[in-house]
Write an enzyme that holds these catalytic residues in place. Sequence first.
Site, PDB file in Angstrom:
ATOM      1  N   CYS A   1      -3.849  -1.120   2.513  1.00 33.76           N
ATOM      2  CA  CYS A   1      -4.033   0.319   2.283  1.00 33.76           C
ATOM      3  C   CYS A   1      -5.841   0.323   3.412  1.00 33.76           C
ATOM      4  CB  CYS A   1      -4.688  -0.600   0.749  1.00 33.76           C
ATOM      5  SG  CYS A   1      -5.821   0.109  -0.208  1.00 33.76           S
TER       6      CYS A   1
ATOM      7  N   CYS B   1      -4.773   7.087   5.759  1.00 29.51           N
ATOM      8  CA  CYS B   1      -4.701   6.377   4.752  1.00 29.51           C
ATOM      9  C   CYS B   1      -3.111   6.361   4.329  1.00 29.51           C
ATOM     10  CB  CYS B   1      -4.850   7.131   3.785  1.00 29.51           C
ATOM     11  SG  CYS B   1      -4.316   7.293   1.728  1.00 29.51           S
TER      12      CYS B   1
ATOM     13  N   GLU C   1       2.839  11.684  -3.157  1.00 25.47           N
ATOM     14  CA  GLU C   1       3.842  10.876  -4.558  1.00 25.47           C
ATOM     15  C   GLU C   1       4.503  11.852  -4.867  1.00 25.47           C
ATOM     16  OE1 GLU C   1       1.930   8.120  -6.393  1.00 25.47           O
ATOM     17  OE2 GLU C   1       0.468   6.958  -4.412  1.00 25.47           O
TER      18      GLU C   1
ATOM     19  N   ASP D   1      -0.491  -3.431  -0.877  1.00 29.05           N
ATOM     20  CA  ASP D   1      -0.733  -1.666  -1.079  1.00 29.05           C
ATOM     21  C   ASP D   1      -1.592  -1.776  -2.563  1.00 29.05           C
ATOM     22  OD1 ASP D   1      -1.917   0.992  -0.050  1.00 29.05           O
ATOM     23  OD2 ASP D   1       0.037   1.367  -1.026  1.00 29.05           O
ATOM     24  N   SER D   2      -2.271   0.100  -2.515  1.00 24.69           N
ATOM     25  CA  SER D   2      -2.435  -0.095  -4.142  1.00 24.69           C
ATOM     26  C   SER D   2      -0.868   0.411  -4.264  1.00 24.69           C
ATOM     27  CB  SER D   2      -3.729   1.380  -4.209  1.00 24.69           C
ATOM     28  OG  SER D   2      -3.331   2.141  -3.439  1.00 24.69           O
TER      29      SER D   2
ATOM     30  N   HIS E   1      -0.873   7.212   2.395  1.00 23.14           N
ATOM     31  CA  HIS E   1       0.313   8.013   2.774  1.00 23.14           C
ATOM     32  C   HIS E   1      -0.096   9.349   3.909  1.00 23.14           C
ATOM     33  CE1 HIS E   1      -0.352   6.653  -1.365  1.00 23.14           C
ATOM     34  NE2 HIS E   1      -0.031   7.175  -1.774  1.00 23.14           N
TER      35      HIS E   1
HETATM   36  N1  DGL Z   1      -3.535   2.322  -0.183  1.00 22.73           N
HETATM   37  C1  DGL Z   1      -4.733   3.847  -0.669  1.00 22.73           C
HETATM   38  C2  DGL Z   1      -5.459   3.738   1.079  1.00 22.73           C
HETATM   39  O1  DGL Z   1      -4.961   3.945   2.134  1.00 22.73           O
HETATM   40  C3  DGL Z   1      -4.706   5.538  -0.821  1.00 22.73           C
HETATM   41  C4  DGL Z   1      -3.826   5.034  -1.783  1.00 22.73           C
HETATM   42  C5  DGL Z   1      -5.378   4.765  -3.528  1.00 22.73           C
HETATM   43  O2  DGL Z   1      -5.792   5.712  -3.074  1.00 22.73           O
HETATM   44  O3  DGL Z   1      -5.134   3.939  -4.095  1.00 22.73           O
HETATM   45  O4  DGL Z   1      -6.197   3.824   0.855  1.00 22.73           O
END
Ligand code: DGL
Length: 270
Positions: free
Chosen positions: A75, A186, A154, A12-13, A188
């Site tokens: 992600c 997403c 976060e 993931d990011s 989060h």
């Molecule tokens: N992990 C990203 C997503 O699910 C969210 C956070 C980001 O913008 O990197 O799209």
Amino acid sequence: MKECNAPIGVFDSGVGGLTVAREIIRQLPNESVVYFGDTARVPYGSKSRDTIIRYSRQIIHFLRTKNVKAIVIACNTASAFALDTIEKELEIPVIGVVKPGAKTAVETTKNKRIGVIGTEGTIRSALYTEYIQSIDPTIEVVGKACPLFCPLVEEGMLHDPVTDEIAARYLKDLQDENIDSLILGCTHYPLLRGTVAKIMGSGVHLVNPAYETALELGRLLQQKQICAEDGGKVEHAFYVSDAEEKFKDFANSIMPFQIELIEQIQIESY
Ligand code: DGL
């Protein structure tokens, strides 16, 4: 090591994909996970397709050094932008979170009106809409980007009047759209499930792609006959591209066990 006992690579990011990793660990307790969070280059949600593909290739290159047997793009933004390209380049199975979430929403909706919330990149890609309408072209999909949700999560502001207020503003448009299913598109957002549910009401079913992705992964491992053996050693490893401490605090607030060791790596060198 037998191929079936090799770990699953999850990336993931940043920290958000831990919602997917924890589902995989919960649903598939025999499997080991190697998680990579690209904490140096987060957010992905506002970046271009080319950049996300380049980042994803580097991360997969790194995960392959850990001999993973399959890869999960946890992600949503990377799934939307990079999965199609990556899939063609890899000889091990790879899945993203968008398809499983889209499929479940199609199975869930009764009035054929589905909402999707996600990052700007995910909503702009319109990939959820594409997948949903490839299954049923008569379904209407309404997307809404909620860019402030990730920083709020976060910062740990899961139950906070500021988050409630921002969520109410973002979701107002969707409340007027008569949707009966809403994809938390997403990483989060499952952590804001309670807030979103309160605003959208009991008539709107919330779809969590993290849960659906773990189910899909289980099916895929079975189909490929690479499920880890019962009673084997289960070990999870966590890597990041920047500052382990912040990642560790967040991870330990949402994972079902304490993570002691997190290793920082130079992702640009892969
Ligand atoms: N992990 C990203 C997503 O699910 C969210 C956070 C980001 O913008 O990197 O799209």
